[in-house]
Design an enzyme around this catalytic site. Structure first.
Site, PDB file in Angstrom:
ATOM      1  N   GLU A  59      20.184   6.115  27.482  1.00  0.00           N
ATOM      2  CA  GLU A  59      18.788   5.681  27.580  1.00  0.00           C
ATOM      3  C   GLU A  59      18.684   4.698  28.751  1.00  0.00           C
ATOM      4  O   GLU A  59      19.406   3.701  28.792  1.00  0.00           O
ATOM      5  CB  GLU A  59      18.360   5.019  26.272  1.00  0.00           C
ATOM      6  N   ASP A  70      22.229   3.458  23.817  1.00  0.00           N
ATOM      7  CA  ASP A  70      20.962   2.748  23.876  1.00  0.00           C
ATOM      8  C   ASP A  70      20.912   1.823  25.090  1.00  0.00           C
ATOM      9  O   ASP A  70      21.882   1.103  25.375  1.00  0.00           O
ATOM     10  CB  ASP A  70      20.778   1.940  22.589  1.00  0.00           C
TER      11      ASP A  70
END
Length: 453
Positions: A123, A66
Site C-alpha cells: 500500500e 500496509d
C-alpha cells in the site's frame, strides 16, 4: 517534524507523542496507539524478517504490506512546509513517504519473499508519480510484486480534505486509469486494481448515481470496468454482491471509525453553530467514511445477516438491506452481481493473453458518460464499454471500433439485447450498461509487450 498524523486514525495533530516512562517522544504517523517502528535499526528489520519467515514457514502465500512506503524517513525530521497558514498542523507526507532508504528496505523484504517464491502487494499512499511506484514494482527490482496507489481513491476529496465535497469528472477518472495502465504496460510493471477496501466507501454509492432500480446493473458495470483492465483485480468483501454505503438515516451515533469521529469532534468544536457544515460533513461520512466498507458482511437474510450469533449483535450495525442483499440469495442466481463477477474473472482466465498481457487503449476520451477501452494482443481485441450514468446514451461509435461492434462476438453483457450500429453511426447504450465485444482479426496484428522499468 511539525506535521499532522496520517489520515487513518486521528484528525490533524502532532506526529510526536510524549511518553512519561522514558521521558521521550515517539513518532506516530497514525493514532498514538500505533507507534512507528525505527527501520533504521538493523535489529528491527531483522525482527520483521523473522516474523515474515514465521508465517511463510506456515504456508502463507505472501503479504499485503500496509503503508509500506512510509518505513523510511528523513532522519533530520524537518518541519513540514506551511501550506495552510490557518491550520496548527501541516501535512508532512513529503518527509515520510518514499524516504531515502525505502528501496533498500524493500529489497531486503524482497529477498525474504524470493526464498519462498511468495507474493507481495504494498500500500503506497501519497504517491502520484508512476515512476516512483515503478521503482518498487519493476519486474527486475526485487522489491514488491505490485502496489496499491491512491489516485482514484482521492478523486472525490475536496479542497479541505477527504470529508469536504468534490464531484469527480469522468475526464479525471479516464486520465488516472489510462496513466497507470499505459505506464505499467510500457515499462513491464504491474497494476494492483481496486475500487474498494476496508478504508473506502462502496463503489456503487461513491462512483455512480444508481438507485434501487439500477443497483445490480451498476454493480455489474463496475465489475466489468475494473476486472478487465491490465493488472491484478482485488475484490473486497461485499463488493462481489453489490453492497452499498450506510443508509442515509444513519446519524453520527452509529459511526464507529476513529477517523470519522475525531473529525466530527473537531469540526463541531470549532464550528458549534454551523448546522449546514454539520449536515454536509455527515453526508460526506455516508459517502467516504471507512465504516461504509466495515458494516458486517451480509451472508444470509437471517438475524444480523448471518454474521454473528452473539446475543448483542456485531460492533457496528448491519445494513438495513441485508434481507434482500446477501450472499445466499446471489450465489447461483444467474442475474446477480456475484455471478457477473464470476463471469468477469472467468473471462480473464479464458482469454489470458488478451486480458492479462494485452495492451490498453482509451477510446472516446472526450465522452463524459461512457468509459470505453480496448485490450489488444496480437490479432485479438476486446472492446470494454461502461456507462457510468443512469441515462440512455446515444454513442457516436469511433471508426476504430466499428468493425468489432459489427463483426465481433459478445463475451459479456449486463443487458441481454442486440446493439445494432444505426445508419448515423451511433448505438444506444442503456443506463449503467456494460458489455464486452471480442474480435480476432489475423490480418490486423498488433504487437504486445512493452519496455522495462
Amino acid at each position: 517534524m511539525n506535521t499532522e498524523t496520517g489520515t487513518y486514525g486521528k484528525s490533524p495533530s502532532s506526529a510526536w507523542q510524549y511518553d512519561e516512562t522514558t521521558d521521550e517522544y515517539y513518532l506516530h504517523l497514525f493514532a498514538p496507539e500505533q507507534p512507528n517502528l525505527n527501520w533504521e535499526n538493523p535489529k528491527v528489520r531483522s525482527a520483521v524478517h523473522q516474523i515474515m519467515r514465521y508465517w511463510l514457514d506456515k504456508g502463507v502465500s505472501g503479504f499485503r504490506m500496509d503503508v509500506i512506503n512510509m518505513i523510511s524517513k528523513d532522519q533530520s525530521f524537518p518541519d513540514a512546509p506551511i501550506t495552510d497558514p490557518k491550520a496548527q498542523w501541516q501535512h508532512g507526507a513529503m518527509h515520510y513517504c518514499c524516504g531515502p532508504r525505502l528501496h533498500e528496505y524493500l529489497q531486503e523484504l524482497g529477498r525474504v519473499l524470493k526464498e519462498y517464491d511468495a507474493f507481495s502487494v504494498g500500500e503506497m499512499p501519497n504517491v502520484y508519480d508512476p515512476v516512483e511506484i515503478g521503482k518498487a514494482v519493476g519486474f527486475d527490482r526485487g522489491e514488491l510484486a505490485m502496489a496499491f496507489q491512491f489516485e482514484i481513491m482521492d478523486i472525490d476529496h475536496g479542497p479541505a480534505g477527504k470529508f469536504s465535497p468534490h464531484k469527480y469528472r469522468m475526464s479525471d477518472l479516464k486520465h488516472i486509469v489510462s496513466k497507470w495502465q499505459d505506464f505499467m504496460y510500457e515499462n513491464e510493471g504491474w497494476n494492483a486494481l481496486y475500487l474498494e477496501n476496508h478504508d473506502q466507501g462502496r463503489t456503487i454509492s461513491r462512483f455512480t448515481s444508481a438507485g434501487p432500480e439500477y443497483r445490480a446493473t451498476a454493480g455489474k458495470m463496475l465489475a466489468t470496468f475494473l476486472g478487465l483492465q491490465g493488472g491484478t483485480p482485488f475484490v473486497y468483501q461485499g463488493q462481489e454482491i453489490g453492497l452499498v454505503n450506510v443508509p442515509e438515516t444513519w446519524g453520527i451515533e452509529q459511526f464507529r471509525d476513529i477517523e470519522t469521529l475525531n473529525y466530527w469532534n473537531e469540526i463541531t468544536a470549532a464550528y458549534p453553530n454551523d448546522t449546514e457544515l454539520h449536515k454536509v460533513t455527515l453526508q460526506q461520512f455516508r459517502v467516504k467514511s471507512r465504516d461504509n466498507g466495515r458494516t458486517p458482511m451480509q451472508w444470509t437474510s437471517g438475524k444480523f445477516a448471518g454474521f454473528t450469533a452473539a446475543h448483542n449483535g456485531p460492533w457496528i450495525d448491519v445494513h438495513d438491506d441485508y434481507e434482500d442483499w446477501n450472499a445466499a440469495s446471489q450465489v447461483g442466481n444467474p442475474n446477480s452481481v456475484f455471478q457477473h463477477w464470476a463471469k468477469v474473472l472467468a473471462l480473464r482466465k479464458a482469454h489470458k493473453r488478451l486480458f492479462v498481457y494485452g495492451s490498453y487503449k482509451l477510446i472516446d476520451e472526450a465522452n463524459n458518460d461512457l468509459f470505453t477501452y480496448l485490450r489488444v494482443y496480437g490479432s485479438q481485441s476486446a472492446l470494454v464499454l461502461a456507462n457510468f450514468t443512469g441515462k440512455e446514451v446515444s454513442w457516436v461509435v469511433p471508426a476504430e471500433t466499428i468493425s468489432i461492434l459489427k463483426n465481433g462476438a459478445v463475451l459479456l453483457e449486463s443487458y441481454q439485447r442486440h446493439r445494432p450500429v444505426r445508419p448515423d453511426g451511433t448505438i444506444a447504450v442503456m443506463p449503467f450498461e456494460s458489455f464486452v465485444m471480442f474480435l480476432d482479426s489475423p490480418n490486423a496484428r498488433v504487437g504486445a509487450g512493452g519496455g522495462k522499468l
